[in-house]
Design an enzyme around this catalytic site. Structure first.
Site, PDB file in Angstrom:
ATOM      1  N   LYS A 168     -85.686  16.978   0.261  1.00  0.00           N
ATOM      2  CA  LYS A 168     -84.481  16.511   0.954  1.00  0.00           C
ATOM      3  C   LYS A 168     -83.282  17.437   0.772  1.00  0.00           C
ATOM      4  O   LYS A 168     -82.151  16.995   0.566  1.00  0.00           O
ATOM      5  CB  LYS A 168     -84.126  15.083   0.510  1.00  0.00           C
ATOM      6  CG  LYS A 168     -85.264  14.085   0.596  1.00  0.00           C
ATOM      7  CD  LYS A 168     -86.035  14.178   1.900  1.00  0.00           C
ATOM      8  CE  LYS A 168     -85.212  13.808   3.123  1.00  0.00           C
ATOM      9  NZ  LYS A 168     -85.962  14.011   4.397  1.00  0.00           N
TER      10      LYS A 168
ATOM     11  N   GLY B 113     -82.893  20.241   3.076  1.00  0.00           N
ATOM     12  CA  GLY B 113     -82.828  21.083   4.269  1.00  0.00           C
ATOM     13  C   GLY B 113     -84.124  21.797   4.561  1.00  0.00           C
ATOM     14  O   GLY B 113     -84.163  22.759   5.339  1.00  0.00           O
TER      15      GLY B 113
ATOM     16  N   TRP C 216     -85.396  22.098   8.369  1.00  0.00           N
ATOM     17  CA  TRP C 216     -84.599  23.064   9.133  1.00  0.00           C
ATOM     18  C   TRP C 216     -84.969  24.492   8.733  1.00  0.00           C
ATOM     19  O   TRP C 216     -85.140  25.360   9.596  1.00  0.00           O
ATOM     20  CB  TRP C 216     -83.113  22.809   8.897  1.00  0.00           C
ATOM     21  CG  TRP C 216     -82.211  23.490   9.875  1.00  0.00           C
ATOM     22  CD1 TRP C 216     -82.547  24.014  11.097  1.00  0.00           C
ATOM     23  CD2 TRP C 216     -80.807  23.730   9.726  1.00  0.00           C
ATOM     24  NE1 TRP C 216     -81.444  24.554  11.712  1.00  0.00           N
ATOM     25  CE2 TRP C 216     -80.370  24.387  10.891  1.00  0.00           C
ATOM     26  CE3 TRP C 216     -79.889  23.422   8.725  1.00  0.00           C
ATOM     27  CZ2 TRP C 216     -79.033  24.770  11.070  1.00  0.00           C
ATOM     28  CZ3 TRP C 216     -78.565  23.791   8.908  1.00  0.00           C
ATOM     29  CH2 TRP C 216     -78.151  24.456  10.075  1.00  0.00           C
TER      30      TRP C 216
ATOM     31  N   HIS D 134     -92.896  22.498  -2.523  1.00  0.00           N
ATOM     32  CA  HIS D 134     -91.873  21.792  -3.284  1.00  0.00           C
ATOM     33  C   HIS D 134     -92.041  22.051  -4.783  1.00  0.00           C
ATOM     34  O   HIS D 134     -91.295  21.494  -5.594  1.00  0.00           O
ATOM     35  CB  HIS D 134     -91.964  20.282  -3.054  1.00  0.00           C
ATOM     36  CG  HIS D 134     -91.408  19.827  -1.735  1.00  0.00           C
ATOM     37  ND1 HIS D 134     -90.201  20.265  -1.235  1.00  0.00           N
ATOM     38  CD2 HIS D 134     -91.889  18.934  -0.824  1.00  0.00           C
ATOM     39  CE1 HIS D 134     -89.964  19.676  -0.074  1.00  0.00           C
ATOM     40  NE2 HIS D 134     -90.969  18.876   0.203  1.00  0.00           N
TER      41      HIS D 134
ATOM     42  N   SER E  90     -79.948  11.425   0.607  1.00  0.00           N
ATOM     43  CA  SER E  90     -81.010  11.728   1.564  1.00  0.00           C
ATOM     44  C   SER E  90     -82.368  11.294   1.016  1.00  0.00           C
ATOM     45  O   SER E  90     -83.204  10.746   1.744  1.00  0.00           O
ATOM     46  CB  SER E  90     -81.010  13.220   1.894  1.00  0.00           C
ATOM     47  OG  SER E  90     -81.953  13.514   2.898  1.00  0.00           O
TER      48      SER E  90
END
Length: 290
Positions: free
Chosen positions: A71, A73, A76, A106, A136
């Site tokens: 969470k 970005g 994008w 991640h 977020s």
């Protein structure tokens, strides 16, 4: 140039299930168990796959890795990097195993394989304001685990986040690891902030393009990539309004507001000060401000 010691990869345990049974475990969001391993918290499947990755994955010198905690970005950055990876490149044959690879993780830096660390591959890492990341994350897991229900108590999510007990947490240590490595090896790791990408998209996307060895010829090319990857456009693509990226993660859950400062609508002044204090201790000591 190597960015880590040339140690042999750790062996795969004979019994990963036994390993999981021996690890600290916490149930989060009243829905999922996560396990503490190598100083971070993971869903069980990631412990198993990461052990295999560290031992067997072979990075290529032309690999591009996009790294982030959750969470911050990520979606994008994926869209932008995919567009940039095709910039000035011939049409990609998805069946060609030798084609350049764009990969995302991640995982914290400490558990990446030596193959990744020691190759000439590049890593683009993105992070975000700590408080916006928390909100977020809270909204994301509410959408997954509590649809059509009251949201999970923000106070409990806040406590977990501050103590680092969440998927791929602690957030602060995750960010610091990549920050320190990017300072030592700027040609290897590009460290980015979501807020800077929002406030100066042309400058930041141009920086990514330069880092990846695909600089833009003119401003029109930058504009084309930014239009193609604008958050509004991505959110309204049919593929992102339906279907799942994973079995239990709808594509639409990956898009919310994408705003900077939305945390102000949810956190109390006391929560704000507590996180600010943690940031001063955990991040600013390293010259990092989020």
């Amino acid at each position: 140039m190597s960015t880590s010691s040339n140690l042999s990869p750790p062996p795969i345990p004979d019994d990963v299930e036994k390993l999981l049974n021996d690890l600290p475990k916490v149930r989060v969001w009243d829905a999922k168990d996560i396990y503490q391993w190598e100083g971070f918290w993971f869903p069980p499947a990631f412990v198993k796959s990461t052990i295999t990755l560290r031992s067997r994955f072979q990075a290529r010198d032309d690999d591009i890795f996009l790294a982030s905690t959750i969470k911050t970005g990520t979606t994008w950055l994926k869209a932008l990097s995919h567009s940039l990876s095709l910039h000035h490149a011939p049409p990609v044959d998805i069946y060609d195993a030798s084609a350049p690879r764009l990969l995302h993780t991640h995982l914290p830096y400490v558990v990446l394989s030596n193959s990744i660390k020691n190759s000439a591959s590049k890593i683009v890492y993105i992070t975000r304001n700590t408080k916006d990341t928390l909100i977020s994350m809270w909204q994301f897991f509410n959408s997954l685990y509590r649809p059509n229900q009251d949201p999970f108590p923000i106070e409990k999510a806040f406590d977990w986040f501050c103590s680092g007990v969440h998927q791929f947490g602690p957030f602060f240590e995750h960010v610091v690891e990549y920050w320190q490595e990017s300072q030592k090896w700027p040609q290897k790791i590009l460290f980015m902030k979501y807020e800077e990408l929002k406030s100066d998209p042309k400058g930041q996307v141009s920086k990514i393009a330069e880092f990846l060895g695909r600089p833009f010829a003119d401003e029109n090319e930058v504009d084309a990539v930014l239009w193609r990857c604008s958050l509004g456009r991505l959110k309204n693509l049919e593929v992102n309004k339906s279907g799942n990226i994973l079995n239990d993660v709808p594509n639409k859950s990956l898009f919310r507001k994408g705003e900077v400062g939305d945390w102000k609508n949810y956190l109390t002044p006391e929560m704000e000060e507590q996180i600010n204090q943690i940031c001063r201790i955990k991040l600013e000591h390293f010259g990092l401000f989020l």
